[in-house]
Design a protein around this motif. Structure first.
Motif, mmCIF file in Angstrom:
data_model
loop_
_atom_site.group_PDB
_atom_site.id
_atom_site.type_symbol
_atom_site.label_atom_id
_atom_site.label_comp_id
_atom_site.label_asym_id
_atom_site.label_seq_id
_atom_site.Cartn_x
_atom_site.Cartn_y
_atom_site.Cartn_z
ATOM 1 N N SER A 266 -3.012 3.505 5.212
ATOM 2 C CA SER A 266 -2.429 2.150 5.221
ATOM 3 C C SER A 266 -1.197 2.049 5.372
ATOM 4 O O SER A 266 -0.470 1.237 5.994
ATOM 5 C CB SER A 266 -3.029 1.303 4.003
ATOM 6 N N GLY A 269 0.001 3.021 8.948
ATOM 7 C CA GLY A 269 -0.063 1.686 9.818
ATOM 8 C C GLY A 269 0.883 0.670 9.683
ATOM 9 O O GLY A 269 1.732 0.282 10.903
ATOM 10 N N VAL A 270 1.564 0.341 8.613
ATOM 11 C CA VAL A 270 2.698 -0.603 8.373
ATOM 12 C C VAL A 270 3.891 0.220 8.770
ATOM 13 O O VAL A 270 4.581 -0.523 9.428
ATOM 14 C CB VAL A 270 2.473 -0.999 6.596
ATOM 15 N N GLY A 273 4.424 0.260 12.780
ATOM 16 C CA GLY A 273 4.694 -1.083 13.201
ATOM 17 C C GLY A 273 6.120 -1.134 13.087
ATOM 18 O O GLY A 273 6.913 -1.637 13.925
ATOM 19 N N ASN A 322 -1.666 -1.340 14.333
ATOM 20 C CA ASN A 322 -2.505 -1.761 13.239
ATOM 21 C C ASN A 322 -4.049 -1.633 13.564
ATOM 22 O O ASN A 322 -4.677 -1.070 12.433
ATOM 23 C CB ASN A 322 -1.936 -3.223 12.782
ATOM 24 N N ASP A 326 -6.755 0.695 11.442
ATOM 25 C CA ASP A 326 -7.874 0.054 10.699
ATOM 26 C C ASP A 326 -9.161 0.794 11.198
ATOM 27 O O ASP A 326 -10.064 1.049 10.148
ATOM 28 C CB ASP A 326 -8.222 -1.309 11.228
#
Length: 339
Positions: A266, A269-270, A273, A322, A326
């Motif tokens: 997670s 992913g953040v 970005g 993202n 996921d």
């Protein structure tokens, strides 16, 4: 697994539509509120008032903001991304040239940062409660306190100027010619066309920008992974695995790491970005011809068509990364697949 992943991607695409609409409207309106005149900046010296009015009408700036936005969105849906006011080229051509460079830079930075973070996190976990962990903890704190653009400047000063080990300007050596464009991605094109000289030059030019971007990601992964592993080894199934006589190494690698990796995925992913946004300053410092440099040039020249499209492309890239994370999270977490 395949059906669930497809459904997840479909939901992400549906949710992305209103996000893109909101972002596009926000970018469009904010650019119209900036106190600068793109028409005056695009006209050559000595232009008359008639030339000014003609250019203003050609750009659609004589209409209201809602009308301008509707015309722009309608053109985007038809595949017309407009023409750069400053470069006098189709915006889609400019983006298609710059986008692969930024994607290659971010992908390599994510891979390097993730590998360093996982290795460092495992080391911090293995050294928990020792002086070594305290040293690593202090080191990661110091690294995170330095922003990416400052790392870029420091790397240039030490490894580019003081000890000239690596190139720090551009994407290729001036003596190296570009290979034929097959995919638009320089590294892939150099491999597909049999140009090892291009591949070597491109990789050496990417080293310093990749380090500048990845060095901020690795400490975050280290800390999150270390904390997740400490929490995971307290679970009952880990205790039961120890009672069955499974070695500590197997417990960590085959049992604890799978669950401890979920928060790390997670985080990647953040941060992935955010990394796309971080390329703007890094690309400018290293004169790297990516989206960041294109955006800076467009903002400097108040090139509205380019700024609007590049801003929207950044939004699409963040949403895409993202969505990919996921899917990876879904593959790593069996509980979600059973839900």
């Amino acid at each position: 697994m395949g059906r669930i992943a497809l459904e997840l991607l479909l939901r992400r695409i549906i949710l992305a539509i209103p996000i893109l609409i909101c972002v596009s409207a926000l970018i469009f309106i904010l650019l119209r509120l900036v106190p600068a005149d793109p028409v005056a900046m695009s006209l050559p010296p000595g232009s008359s008032q008639a030339d000014y009015e003609a250019m203003k009408q050609a750009l659609g700036l004589d209409r209201s903001i809602p009308e301008q936005y509707w015309i722009w969105i309608s053109s985007l849906l038809r595949g017309d991304f407009g023409t750069s006011v400053f470069f006098r080229r189709p915006v889609i051509d400019l983006v298609a040239t710059a986008l692969p460079a930024t994607v290659e830079l971010v992908v390599f930075s994510l891979v390097v940062g993730t590998l360093l973070g996982i290795g460092g996190g495992m080391l911090m976990f293995a050294w928990r409660g020792t002086v070594g962990e305290q040293i690593l903890d202090l080191g990661t704190t110091a690294i995170m306190a330095v922003p990416e653009f400052l790392w870029a400047i420091l790397l240039i000063l030490f490894l580019g100027v003081a000890v000239p080990l690596l190139p720090f300007i551009g994407r290729l050596d001036p003596s190296v010619s570009l290979p034929p464009s097959v995919t638009g991605f320089l590294l892939l094109d150099s491999i597909m066309t049999g140009r090892p000289d291009v591949l070597g030059s491109a990789l050496t030019h990417m080293v310093l920008p990749v380090i500048a971007l990845s060095i901020g990601l690795a400490p975050l992964i280290m800390r999150v992974l270390r904390s997740s592993l400490i929490e995971t080894i307290m679970e009952d199934y880990i205790t039961q695995a120890r009672l069955r006589g499974i070695s500590e190494r197997q417990i960590i690698l085959h049992h604890a790491l799978k669950n401890a990796a979920l928060p790390t995925i997670s985080l990647i992913g953040v941060q992935g970005g955010f990394m796309f946004g971080g390329t703007v300053l890094v690309e400018m410092i290293f004169a790297y011809p990516g989206l960041g440099n294109l955006m800076v040039d467009a903002v400097r020249n108040h090139d509205l068509p380019v700024v609007q499209v590049v801003g929207l492309v950044y939004c699409v890239l963040v949403l895409a990364i993202n969505a990919i994370v996921d899917v990876i999270y879904l593959a790593a977490n069996p509980k979600l697949r059973m839900a």
